[in-house]
Design a protein around this motif. Structure first.
Motif, PDB file in Angstrom:
ATOM      1  N   VAL A   1      -3.451   6.130   2.120  1.00  0.00           N
ATOM      2  CA  VAL A   1      -3.505   4.793   2.706  1.00  0.00           C
ATOM      3  C   VAL A   1      -4.137   4.988   4.078  1.00  0.00           C
ATOM      4  CG1 VAL A   1      -2.205   2.779   3.480  1.00  0.00           C
ATOM      5  CG2 VAL A   1      -1.418   4.076   1.478  1.00  0.00           C
ATOM      6  N   PRO A   2      -5.445   4.775   4.216  1.00  0.00           N
ATOM      7  CA  PRO A   2      -6.122   5.051   5.492  1.00  0.00           C
ATOM      8  C   PRO A   2      -5.565   4.203   6.635  1.00  0.00           C
ATOM      9  CG  PRO A   2      -7.714   4.795   3.721  1.00  0.00           C
ATOM     10  CD  PRO A   2      -6.393   4.328   3.190  1.00  0.00           C
ATOM     11  N   THR A   3      -5.196   4.887   7.720  1.00  0.00           N
ATOM     12  CA  THR A   3      -4.709   4.183   8.908  1.00  0.00           C
ATOM     13  C   THR A   3      -5.387   4.772  10.138  1.00  0.00           C
ATOM     14  OG1 THR A   3      -2.843   5.719   9.192  1.00  0.00           O
ATOM     15  CG2 THR A   3      -2.451   3.731   7.881  1.00  0.00           C
ATOM     16  N   GLU A   4      -5.369   4.020  11.209  1.00  0.00           N
ATOM     17  CA  GLU A   4      -5.886   4.503  12.480  1.00  0.00           C
ATOM     18  C   GLU A   4      -4.955   4.030  13.585  1.00  0.00           C
ATOM     19  OE1 GLU A   4      -9.760   2.932  13.116  1.00  0.00           O
ATOM     20  OE2 GLU A   4      -9.148   0.839  12.967  1.00  0.00           O
ATOM     21  N   LYS A   5      -4.962   4.749  14.686  1.00  0.00           N
ATOM     22  CA  LYS A   5      -4.104   4.394  15.809  1.00  0.00           C
ATOM     23  C   LYS A   5      -4.878   3.520  16.788  1.00  0.00           C
ATOM     24  CE  LYS A   5      -1.105   8.418  15.441  1.00  0.00           C
ATOM     25  NZ  LYS A   5      -0.612   9.657  16.080  1.00  0.00           N
ATOM     26  N   GLU A   6      -4.235   2.458  17.226  1.00  0.00           N
ATOM     27  CA  GLU A   6      -4.869   1.521  18.146  1.00  0.00           C
ATOM     28  C   GLU A   6      -3.962   1.315  19.349  1.00  0.00           C
ATOM     29  OE1 GLU A   6      -7.177  -2.327  17.046  1.00  0.00           O
ATOM     30  OE2 GLU A   6      -5.114  -2.938  17.410  1.00  0.00           O
ATOM     31  N   ILE A   7      -4.557   1.335  20.522  1.00  0.00           N
ATOM     32  CA  ILE A   7      -3.801   1.126  21.754  1.00  0.00           C
ATOM     33  C   ILE A   7      -3.813  -0.357  22.088  1.00  0.00           C
ATOM     34  CG2 ILE A   7      -3.630   1.685  24.202  1.00  0.00           C
ATOM     35  CD1 ILE A   7      -5.120   4.278  23.596  1.00  0.00           C
ATOM     36  N   THR A   8      -2.643  -0.933  22.253  1.00  0.00           N
ATOM     37  CA  THR A   8      -2.536  -2.351  22.592  1.00  0.00           C
ATOM     38  C   THR A   8      -1.701  -2.507  23.854  1.00  0.00           C
ATOM     39  OG1 THR A   8      -0.559  -2.667  21.232  1.00  0.00           O
ATOM     40  CG2 THR A   8      -2.687  -3.017  20.155  1.00  0.00           C
ATOM     41  N   SER A   9      -1.678  -3.694  24.390  1.00  0.00           N
ATOM     42  CA  SER A   9      -0.903  -3.960  25.599  1.00  0.00           C
ATOM     43  C   SER A   9      -0.066  -5.212  25.415  1.00  0.00           C
ATOM     44  CB  SER A   9      -1.853  -4.141  26.789  1.00  0.00           C
ATOM     45  OG  SER A   9      -1.132  -4.486  27.949  1.00  0.00           O
ATOM     46  N   ARG A  10       1.184  -5.131  25.800  1.00  0.00           N
ATOM     47  CA  ARG A  10       2.067  -6.292  25.748  1.00  0.00           C
ATOM     48  C   ARG A  10       2.935  -6.290  27.001  1.00  0.00           C
ATOM     49  NH1 ARG A  10       5.394  -7.552  20.382  1.00  0.00           N
ATOM     50  NH2 ARG A  10       3.245  -8.008  19.743  1.00  0.00           N
ATOM     51  N   GLY A  11       2.850  -7.347  27.767  1.00  0.00           N
ATOM     52  CA  GLY A  11       3.624  -7.437  28.993  1.00  0.00           C
ATOM     53  C   GLY A  11       3.288  -6.353  29.995  1.00  0.00           C
TER      54      GLY A  11
ATOM     55  N   GLU B   1       0.811  -1.222   0.000  1.00  0.00           N
ATOM     56  CA  GLU B   1       0.000   0.000   0.000  1.00  0.00           C
ATOM     57  C   GLU B   1       0.848   1.278   0.000  1.00  0.00           C
ATOM     58  OE1 GLU B   1      -2.078  -3.335   2.222  1.00  0.00           O
ATOM     59  OE2 GLU B   1      -0.126  -2.331   2.367  1.00  0.00           O
ATOM     60  N   LYS B   2       1.783   1.388   0.927  1.00  0.00           N
ATOM     61  CA  LYS B   2       2.592   2.603   1.023  1.00  0.00           C
ATOM     62  C   LYS B   2       3.540   2.742  -0.159  1.00  0.00           C
ATOM     63  CE  LYS B   2       2.364   3.230   6.032  1.00  0.00           C
ATOM     64  NZ  LYS B   2       3.136   3.393   7.292  1.00  0.00           N
ATOM     65  N   ARG B   3       4.011   1.612  -0.670  1.00  0.00           N
ATOM     66  CA  ARG B   3       4.895   1.662  -1.831  1.00  0.00           C
ATOM     67  C   ARG B   3       4.129   2.141  -3.061  1.00  0.00           C
ATOM     68  NH1 ARG B   3       8.439  -3.587  -2.952  1.00  0.00           N
ATOM     69  NH2 ARG B   3       8.768  -3.198  -0.715  1.00  0.00           N
ATOM     70  N   VAL B   4       2.888   1.681  -3.194  1.00  0.00           N
ATOM     71  CA  VAL B   4       2.048   2.119  -4.310  1.00  0.00           C
ATOM     72  C   VAL B   4       1.789   3.617  -4.214  1.00  0.00           C
ATOM     73  CG1 VAL B   4      -0.314   2.044  -5.218  1.00  0.00           C
ATOM     74  CG2 VAL B   4       0.927  -0.080  -4.799  1.00  0.00           C
ATOM     75  N   LYS B   5       1.522   4.096  -3.014  1.00  0.00           N
ATOM     76  CA  LYS B   5       1.303   5.531  -2.804  1.00  0.00           C
ATOM     77  C   LYS B   5       2.513   6.336  -3.270  1.00  0.00           C
ATOM     78  CE  LYS B   5       0.131   8.856   0.883  1.00  0.00           C
ATOM     79  NZ  LYS B   5       1.268   9.776   0.717  1.00  0.00           N
TER      80      LYS B   5
ATOM     81  N   HIS C   1     -16.977   9.016   6.035  1.00  0.00           N
ATOM     82  CA  HIS C   1     -16.715   8.002   7.069  1.00  0.00           C
ATOM     83  C   HIS C   1     -15.230   7.641   7.109  1.00  0.00           C
ATOM     84  CE1 HIS C   1     -17.296   4.507   9.642  1.00  0.00           C
ATOM     85  NE2 HIS C   1     -16.627   3.786   8.758  1.00  0.00           N
ATOM     86  N   ILE C   2     -14.627   7.474   5.943  1.00  0.00           N
ATOM     87  CA  ILE C   2     -13.219   7.078   5.885  1.00  0.00           C
ATOM     88  C   ILE C   2     -12.316   8.205   6.370  1.00  0.00           C
ATOM     89  CG2 ILE C   2     -11.328   6.500   4.317  1.00  0.00           C
ATOM     90  CD1 ILE C   2     -13.416   4.996   2.621  1.00  0.00           C
ATOM     91  N   LEU C   3     -12.602   9.436   5.953  1.00  0.00           N
ATOM     92  CA  LEU C   3     -11.764  10.560   6.336  1.00  0.00           C
ATOM     93  C   LEU C   3     -11.788  10.800   7.845  1.00  0.00           C
ATOM     94  CD1 LEU C   3     -12.412  13.126   3.460  1.00  0.00           C
ATOM     95  CD2 LEU C   3     -10.515  11.525   3.745  1.00  0.00           C
TER      96      LEU C   3
ATOM     97  N   PHE D   1      -7.886  -0.418   5.668  1.00  0.00           N
ATOM     98  CA  PHE D   1      -8.267  -1.299   4.555  1.00  0.00           C
ATOM     99  C   PHE D   1      -7.022  -1.919   3.941  1.00  0.00           C
ATOM    100  CE2 PHE D   1     -11.321   2.335   4.486  1.00  0.00           C
ATOM    101  CZ  PHE D   1     -12.428   1.648   4.964  1.00  0.00           C
ATOM    102  N   PRO D   2      -6.500  -2.989   4.539  1.00  0.00           N
ATOM    103  CA  PRO D   2      -5.295  -3.625   3.989  1.00  0.00           C
ATOM    104  C   PRO D   2      -5.517  -4.048   2.534  1.00  0.00           C
ATOM    105  CG  PRO D   2      -5.806  -4.484   6.173  1.00  0.00           C
ATOM    106  CD  PRO D   2      -6.984  -3.660   5.758  1.00  0.00           C
ATOM    107  N   GLY D   3      -4.554  -3.711   1.682  1.00  0.00           N
ATOM    108  CA  GLY D   3      -4.653  -4.098   0.279  1.00  0.00           C
ATOM    109  C   GLY D   3      -5.351  -3.077  -0.599  1.00  0.00           C
TER     110      GLY D   3
END
Length: 206
Positions: A72-82, A47-51, A137-139, A93-95
């Protein structure tokens, strides 16, 4: 989403009309054709290479008056590890890549022949623009400052507290608040079960 299949030859692509009834075929000025958002399908992970590739082609082929924003629409997600909270960027939207453009044979050719692009989204070989509602919605998902926490717990699940004043306590999940990013855990204190509210990164599955 359905994308066109097959790559074909360059001459075949260039001679394929985008819309047999478009206004340019009737001699109308191209400036009268409004710019719209279209979706292109890419190879997985490209995706980013195509952009980047498309932005370079727009510059080198002098198409800035036909092809505008590439996203390339992206969003930030909070995750937890350890037990540590971190923010990661996730593709919405991958792809797929979004392109704001005035659609005609020339702009279609530039986009369609960009390395990594496998086709426009639409029935057969006809690109279909996104509706205003879809674009809005996407924006709204792009450039999110604070992501929504992802909580991978279930009610009654046994968890262990890994930091904070209740560190090393164990208990069962009683409530999950997705919006706040918290869980209410029933822990044993002073011989009784006491519910405490914790941020999701403060607990792990037991």
């Amino acid at each position: 989403m359905n994308s066109e299949s097959g790559s074909g030859t360059g001459d075949k692509m260039k001679n394929t009309p985008v819309n047999e009834t478009d206004e340019t075929a009737n001699g109308a000025e191209e400036s009268e054709i409004k710019k719209e958002w279209f979706v292109i399908h890419t190879y997985a992970g490209y995706e980013k290479r195509v952009k980047t590739n498309l932005e370079r082609r727009v510059d080198s082929m002098d198409m800035k008056d036909k092809i505008f924003r590439i996203m390339v629409p992206t969003e930030k997600e909070i995750t937890s590890r350890g037990g540590q909270k971190r923010t990661v960027e996730k593709k919405v939207f991958p792809g797929y890549v979004l392109v704001e453009m005035v659609m005609n044979d020339d702009s279609w050719y530039v986009v369609r022949n960009t390395p990594g692009v496998t086709g426009f989204v639409g029935p057969g070989s006809k690109p279909v623009p996104l509706s205003e509602k879809e674009v809005t919605h996407i924006l709204r998902q792009v450039g999110v400052v604070e992501g929504k926490p992802r909580i991978d717990f279930d009610i009654n699940q046994v968890v262990r507290v890994v930091n904070g004043p209740f560190k090393n306590f164990e208990g069962k999940v009683e409530e999950i608040n997705q919006e706040k990013g918290t869980v209410k855990v029933s822990v044993s204190m002073f011989g009784r079960e006491t519910p405490v509210e914790l941020e999701f990164h403060q607990v792990i599955k037991f």
